[in-house]
Design an enzyme around this catalytic site. Structure first.
Site, short mmCIF file in Angstrom:
data_model
loop_
_atom_site.label_atom_id
_atom_site.label_comp_id
_atom_site.label_asym_id
_atom_site.label_seq_id
_atom_site.Cartn_x
_atom_site.Cartn_y
_atom_site.Cartn_z
N HIS A 99 4.83 0.11 -0.02
CA HIS A 99 5.52 -0.69 0.97
C HIS A 99 4.61 -1.76 1.56
CE1 HIS A 99 3.70 2.76 3.03
NE2 HIS A 99 3.64 2.04 4.12
N HIS A 145 0.85 -1.20 0.00
CA HIS A 145 0.00 0.00 0.00
C HIS A 145 0.88 1.24 0.00
CE1 HIS A 145 1.16 -0.48 4.22
NE2 HIS A 145 0.95 0.82 4.36
N ASP A 198 0.80 5.21 1.86
CA ASP A 198 0.10 5.89 2.95
C ASP A 198 -0.58 7.15 2.43
OD1 ASP A 198 1.09 3.92 4.63
OD2 ASP A 198 2.73 5.17 5.40
N ARG A 210 6.72 -9.13 15.92
CA ARG A 210 7.22 -7.84 15.47
C ARG A 210 6.19 -6.74 15.76
NH1 ARG A 210 6.95 -4.82 10.65
NH2 ARG A 210 8.69 -3.36 10.50
O1 LIG Z 1 5.01 -2.33 10.24
C1 LIG Z 1 5.57 -1.78 9.30
O2 LIG Z 1 6.78 -1.88 9.11
C2 LIG Z 1 4.78 -0.99 8.28
C3 LIG Z 1 3.55 -0.32 8.85
C4 LIG Z 1 2.81 0.49 7.82
O3 LIG Z 1 3.14 0.51 6.67
C5 LIG Z 1 1.62 1.27 8.21
O4 LIG Z 1 1.21 1.24 9.39
O5 LIG Z 1 1.06 1.96 7.32
FE LIG Z 2 2.11 2.12 5.59
#
Ligand SMILES: O=C(O)CCC(=O)C(=O)O
Ligand SMILES: [Fe+2]
Length: 345
Positions: free
Chosen positions: A279, A222, A224, A290
């Site tokens: 990403h 996605h 942001d 994680r």
């Molecule tokens: O957890 C991650 O490394 C990415 C989180 C992410 O892309 C988001 O919260 O929009």
């Molecule tokens: Fe993100």
């Protein structure tokens, strides 16, 4: 407080409950079919390429962040000024929240038309399979949901979340000025074009240990919908950025560093000079839990965004038509990663 960027718009784009309630990850020994992703997807990334790490004390920092935003749409920062102990506190409070029993977390479940609380990623509705992920979203004060989780003992959680949001807001403003400064655009130019104040959200992410991390997805690809996002990740790799010509590239965790990525709004304002980074998060192979905390720095829903005047005055043709944040979030909530192409001129 200013109206949060997304909360009004989310109210108009409700999500079905089955796209909100996470799996009870502790109760399963195998990955249920609902969470198995196609095998063809390659979660690994074995090349050495990675996003730049920029020291904000470097005298060339503005130039370097500008280059990173043009070539990657993402970079890591060190010497950013956020105290290390605050990063440790946010991680430990995030861990405390997600370690609660599932019945307790369900008390703070996000409402179908709501923006904050516990639940699956909002992007779940775009995919046929579920993600191995649970999240908790905060806008302004987390107090209402924190009280549902810890009726008598929520002061520490709220204090850490509020202090973190304050520090992140200042950091995001500093980074925005630095990034735009590389185009010789000042904070005042930005304010004249889009107005202020800014709107923001804090998203706590949890990727529980998975019995088969090669067949499940942490967080699907996605971009942001922010100006920029500042992410703190625990010491485990998982975040990957897509780079044209190279594929998925892992962002190696660096102790004390923060990951910054360009969001769609900065992509539009910069007339596509800065790329909003595609990403995703893959799961830990060794079975560790994680965590990450993403701070989305955006604009209030009635702000109008279009390529900045100063860029157009220098002869560039606008690549995007003008949209309000509200309108763009609406377009994104139906067209997802295609959203930018819907406003392309
Ligand atoms: O957890 C991650 O490394 C990415 C989180 C992410 O892309 C988001 O919260 O929009
Ligand atoms: Fe993100």
């Amino acid at each position: 407080m200013a109206t949060s960027t997304l909360s009004q718009v989310y109210r108009e784009n409700p999500i079905h409950l089955h796209h909100i309630i996470p799996l009870d990850f502790n109760s399963v020994r195998t990955v249920p079919d609902s969470h198995v992703w196609p095998k063809s997807d390659d979660f690994s990334s074995d090349h050495r390429l990675t996003i730049p790490t920029i020291d904000l004390k470097d005298t060339d920092a503005a130039k370097l962040v500008g280059q990173a935003c043009e070539t990657w749409g993402a970079f890591q920062v060190i010497n950013h000024g956020i105290p290390l102990n605050l990063l440790e506190e946010i991680e430990s409070e995030t861990r405390r929240l997600f370690s609660l029993p599932v019945e307790t977390k369900m008390k703070a479940l996000r409402e179908p038309e709501g923006a904050t609380g516990y639940g699956l990623p909002r992007i779940s509705k775009f995919f046929p399979k579920y993600m191995w992920h649970e999240g908790f979203t905060i806008m302004d004060s987390p107090a209402d949901h924190a009280r549902m989780l810890w009726p008598n003992d929520n002061a520490r959680f709220c204090d850490v979340m509020e202090r973190y949001q304050k520090k992140m807001e200042a950091e995001a403003e500093k980074l925005t000025n630095l990034i735009l400064g590389s185009l010789e655009i000042t904070g005042e130019d930005l304010n004249r074009d889009v107005g202020s104040p800014f709107g923001a959200a804090l998203q706590l992410n949890s990727y529980p240990p998975c019995p088969n991390p090669n067949r499940a997805m942490g967080l699907a690809p996605h971009t942001d919908t922010s100006l920029l996002t500042i992410l703190h990740q625990s010491a485990l790799s998982g975040l990957q950025i897509f780079k044209q010509g190279a594929g998925w590239v892992s962002v190696r965790p660096i102790a004390g560093a923060l990951v910054v990525n360009v969001g769609d709004l900065l992509h539009i304002l910069s007339n596509a000079r800065f790329k909003s980074a595609l990403h995703r998060a893959v799961l830990n192979q060794e079975g560790y839990h994680r965590l990450s905390e993403a701070y989305f720095y955006g604009l209030p829903s009635d702000c109008r965004v279009s390529p900045l005047l100063k860029l157009l005055n220098s002869g560039e043709k606008p690549r995007y038509r003008s949209v309000t944040v509200k309108e763009y979030v609406g377009i994104k909530s139906t067209n997802f990663v295609e959203a930018l192409s819907f406003i392309r001129i």
